[in-house]
Motif scaffolding. Structure first.
Motif, PDB file in Angstrom:
ATOM      1  N   ARG A 203       0.813  -1.216   0.000  1.00 43.12           N
ATOM      2  CA  ARG A 203       0.000   0.000   0.000  1.00 43.12           C
ATOM      3  C   ARG A 203       0.848   1.267   0.000  1.00 43.12           C
ATOM      4  NH1 ARG A 203      -4.628  -1.897   4.417  1.00 43.12           N
ATOM      5  NH2 ARG A 203      -6.042  -2.890   2.893  1.00 43.12           N
ATOM      6  N   ASP A 204       2.043   1.194   0.580  1.00 45.99           N
ATOM      7  CA  ASP A 204       2.853   2.399   0.752  1.00 45.99           C
ATOM      8  C   ASP A 204       3.706   2.762  -0.456  1.00 45.99           C
ATOM      9  OD1 ASP A 204       1.808   2.734   3.247  1.00 45.99           O
ATOM     10  OD2 ASP A 204       3.597   2.060   4.336  1.00 45.99           O
ATOM     11  N   VAL A 205       4.215   1.758  -1.175  1.00 48.90           N
ATOM     12  CA  VAL A 205       5.176   2.057  -2.244  1.00 48.90           C
ATOM     13  C   VAL A 205       4.466   2.655  -3.460  1.00 48.90           C
ATOM     14  CG1 VAL A 205       6.747   0.225  -1.516  1.00 48.90           C
ATOM     15  CG2 VAL A 205       5.024  -0.247  -3.280  1.00 48.90           C
ATOM     16  N   PRO A 206       5.162   3.480  -4.236  1.00 50.43           N
ATOM     17  CA  PRO A 206       4.566   4.039  -5.447  1.00 50.43           C
ATOM     18  C   PRO A 206       4.718   3.153  -6.684  1.00 50.43           C
ATOM     19  CG  PRO A 206       6.679   5.070  -5.062  1.00 50.43           C
ATOM     20  CD  PRO A 206       6.443   4.140  -3.898  1.00 50.43           C
ATOM     21  N   VAL A 207       5.633   2.152  -6.610  1.00 52.32           N
ATOM     22  CA  VAL A 207       5.929   1.336  -7.787  1.00 52.32           C
ATOM     23  C   VAL A 207       5.848  -0.143  -7.431  1.00 52.32           C
ATOM     24  CG1 VAL A 207       7.585   0.836  -9.636  1.00 52.32           C
ATOM     25  CG2 VAL A 207       7.490   3.141  -8.642  1.00 52.32           C
ATOM     26  N   LEU A 208       5.160  -0.897  -8.275  1.00 48.14           N
ATOM     27  CA  LEU A 208       5.085  -2.350  -8.131  1.00 48.14           C
ATOM     28  C   LEU A 208       5.691  -3.015  -9.358  1.00 48.14           C
ATOM     29  CD1 LEU A 208       1.439  -3.073  -6.895  1.00 48.14           C
ATOM     30  CD2 LEU A 208       3.521  -3.038  -5.515  1.00 48.14           C
ATOM     31  N   ALA A 209       6.423  -4.094  -9.124  1.00 47.46           N
ATOM     32  CA  ALA A 209       6.884  -4.949 -10.222  1.00 47.46           C
ATOM     33  C   ALA A 209       6.395  -6.350  -9.932  1.00 47.46           C
ATOM     34  CB  ALA A 209       8.403  -4.910 -10.338  1.00 47.46           C
ATOM     35  N   TRP A 210       6.115  -7.109 -10.985  1.00 49.11           N
ATOM     36  CA  TRP A 210       5.608  -8.462 -10.764  1.00 49.11           C
ATOM     37  C   TRP A 210       5.964  -9.358 -11.940  1.00 49.11           C
ATOM     38  CZ3 TRP A 210       2.307  -8.221 -14.886  1.00 49.11           C
ATOM     39  CH2 TRP A 210       1.625  -7.011 -15.111  1.00 49.11           C
ATOM     40  N   PRO A 211       6.301 -10.619 -11.645  1.00 50.12           N
ATOM     41  CA  PRO A 211       6.619 -11.589 -12.709  1.00 50.12           C
ATOM     42  C   PRO A 211       5.352 -12.108 -13.349  1.00 50.12           C
ATOM     43  CG  PRO A 211       6.732 -12.660 -10.585  1.00 50.12           C
ATOM     44  CD  PRO A 211       6.415 -11.214 -10.306  1.00 50.12           C
ATOM     45  N   ALA A 212       5.471 -12.494 -14.607  1.00 47.79           N
ATOM     46  CA  ALA A 212       4.321 -13.030 -15.332  1.00 47.79           C
ATOM     47  C   ALA A 212       4.818 -13.848 -16.503  1.00 47.79           C
ATOM     48  CB  ALA A 212       3.418 -11.898 -15.827  1.00 47.79           C
ATOM     49  N   PRO A 213       3.997 -14.782 -16.995  1.00 51.81           N
ATOM     50  CA  PRO A 213       4.357 -15.491 -18.233  1.00 51.81           C
ATOM     51  C   PRO A 213       4.305 -14.531 -19.413  1.00 51.81           C
ATOM     52  CG  PRO A 213       2.132 -16.045 -17.575  1.00 51.81           C
ATOM     53  CD  PRO A 213       2.704 -15.229 -16.459  1.00 51.81           C
ATOM     54  N   LEU A 214       4.769 -14.988 -20.557  1.00 55.89           N
ATOM     55  CA  LEU A 214       4.776 -14.134 -21.741  1.00 55.89           C
ATOM     56  C   LEU A 214       3.367 -13.661 -22.089  1.00 55.89           C
ATOM     57  CD1 LEU A 214       7.342 -15.996 -24.029  1.00 55.89           C
ATOM     58  CD2 LEU A 214       7.693 -13.888 -22.715  1.00 55.89           C
ATOM     59  N   GLU A 215       2.390 -14.515 -21.859  1.00 60.93           N
ATOM     60  CA  GLU A 215       0.996 -14.149 -22.085  1.00 60.93           C
ATOM     61  C   GLU A 215       0.182 -14.553 -20.860  1.00 60.93           C
ATOM     62  OE1 GLU A 215      -0.406 -15.917 -25.659  1.00 60.93           O
ATOM     63  OE2 GLU A 215       1.016 -14.886 -26.959  1.00 60.93           O
ATOM     64  N   GLY A 216      -0.808 -13.758 -20.560  1.00 62.11           N
ATOM     65  CA  GLY A 216      -1.685 -14.100 -19.448  1.00 62.11           C
ATOM     66  C   GLY A 216      -1.384 -13.296 -18.199  1.00 62.11           C
ATOM     67  N   GLU A 217      -2.133 -13.611 -17.144  1.00 59.51           N
ATOM     68  CA  GLU A 217      -2.060 -12.856 -15.908  1.00 59.51           C
ATOM     69  C   GLU A 217      -0.867 -13.255 -15.049  1.00 59.51           C
ATOM     70  OE1 GLU A 217      -5.745 -13.429 -13.910  1.00 59.51           O
ATOM     71  OE2 GLU A 217      -6.861 -12.092 -15.227  1.00 59.51           O
ATOM     72  N   SER A 218      -0.472 -12.332 -14.205  1.00 57.26           N
ATOM     73  CA  SER A 218       0.545 -12.606 -13.192  1.00 57.26           C
ATOM     74  C   SER A 218      -0.134 -13.184 -11.960  1.00 57.26           C
ATOM     75  CB  SER A 218       1.281 -11.315 -12.822  1.00 57.26           C
ATOM     76  OG  SER A 218       1.952 -11.445 -11.581  1.00 57.26           O
ATOM     77  N   MET A 219       0.288 -14.367 -11.527  1.00 58.93           N
ATOM     78  CA  MET A 219      -0.290 -14.954 -10.331  1.00 58.93           C
ATOM     79  C   MET A 219      -0.019 -14.079  -9.111  1.00 58.93           C
ATOM     80  SD  MET A 219      -2.028 -17.252  -8.808  1.00 58.93           S
ATOM     81  CE  MET A 219      -2.205 -18.452 -10.121  1.00 58.93           C
ATOM     82  N   ALA A 220       1.197 -13.549  -8.998  1.00 60.44           N
ATOM     83  CA  ALA A 220       1.541 -12.713  -7.853  1.00 60.44           C
ATOM     84  C   ALA A 220       0.649 -11.476  -7.797  1.00 60.44           C
ATOM     85  CB  ALA A 220       3.011 -12.314  -7.917  1.00 60.44           C
TER      86      ALA A 220
END
Length: 244
Positions: free
Chosen positions: A37-54
């Motif tokens: 909630r506090d950070v301004p930037v999020l990064a997340w892993p994902a497959p080449l296509e489709g949603e990121s589980m994280a």
């Protein structure tokens, strides 16, 4: 405007590796939720296509204020092009950190338990402050889902990746009382062969998508799949139950 900005200087942002748990959004820790909630930037892993589980796990807690950095890569063992993807992501994340922006990398389970965050950590930790927020790992989630402790007393427990060679898997499984075989996927037939040869089929439990809506729990002998889902694991205890 901060004092650092008024003086024309910028304090480097902090990189957070945030474990968001195995799938159930209620298993996100309070600390992980605060950081998200506090950070301004999020990064997340994902497959080449489709949603990121994280990202899907954390989605209910996102209010739209974040800049988001998707890290898309092929879900395979090969080091390339995945390593190039991490190189590119590290540069993009570092650019935000240089602006003084804190960045949270969302990680399924725990960041340092077979987590891809380690590859970003290795590229960034020497130059920027990094904090790791532990998460509930899939290993703990599967034990809870099947209702069976992983190990007890002086049990030797081993975590084994499904992709290892068949003879190595068999040698290691003979040396322990308890084992968790992860990254099952297309390696299910090989793993079943080993467990059958060691006469452990009755002591092996299969689980996929632990804590998720489509969770499946079964004895390994009842699994009729030539290829298991990516999010699957096999737990084996040679006494059948750890308390015996």
């Amino acid at each position: 405007m901060s004092i650092a900005e008024e003086q024309g200087t910028t304090t480097k942002g902090t990189l957070y590796g945030v474990g968001v748990g195995p799938g159930d959004p209620e298993l996100i820790t309070l600390k992980a939720l605060r950081v998200i909630r506090d950070v301004p930037v999020l990064a997340w892993p994902a497959p080449l296509e489709g949603e990121s589980m994280a990202r899907t796990i954390a989605a209910d807690h996102l209010d739209g204020h974040h800049k988001e950095i998707p890290i898309r890569m092929p879900m395979e063992v090969a080091r390339f092009p995945a390593q190039q993807v991490y190189d590119t992501a590290a540069v993009e994340i570092a650019a935000e950190l240089d602006k003084g922006h804190d960045v949270a990398v969302l990680c399924e389970g725990d960041p340092f338990f077979y987590g891809s965050f380690m590859y970003l950590f290795g590229r960034i930790a020497e130059d920027y402050p990094v904090q790791v927020v532990p998460g509930v790992s899939s290993l703990m989630a599967t034990a809870a889902a099947i209702g069976s402790p992983l190990a007890s007393r002086n049990d030797v427990m081993t975590v084994m990746p499904g992709p290892i060679e068949e003879d190595l898997l068999e040698r290691r499984l003979t040396q322990v009382e308890s084992a968790a075989i992860i990254k099952v996927g297309r390696h299910l037939p090989k793993i079943r062969r080993v467990i059958e040869r060691l006469d452990l089929m009755n002591e092996a439990r299969y689980i996929s998508h632990a804590t998720m809506e489509n969770q499946v729990v079964s004895s390994l002998s009842e699994v009729d799949l030539e290829k298991a889902p990516y999010f699957s694991m096999i737990l084996v205890h040679k006494r059948g139950e750890a308390w015996k």
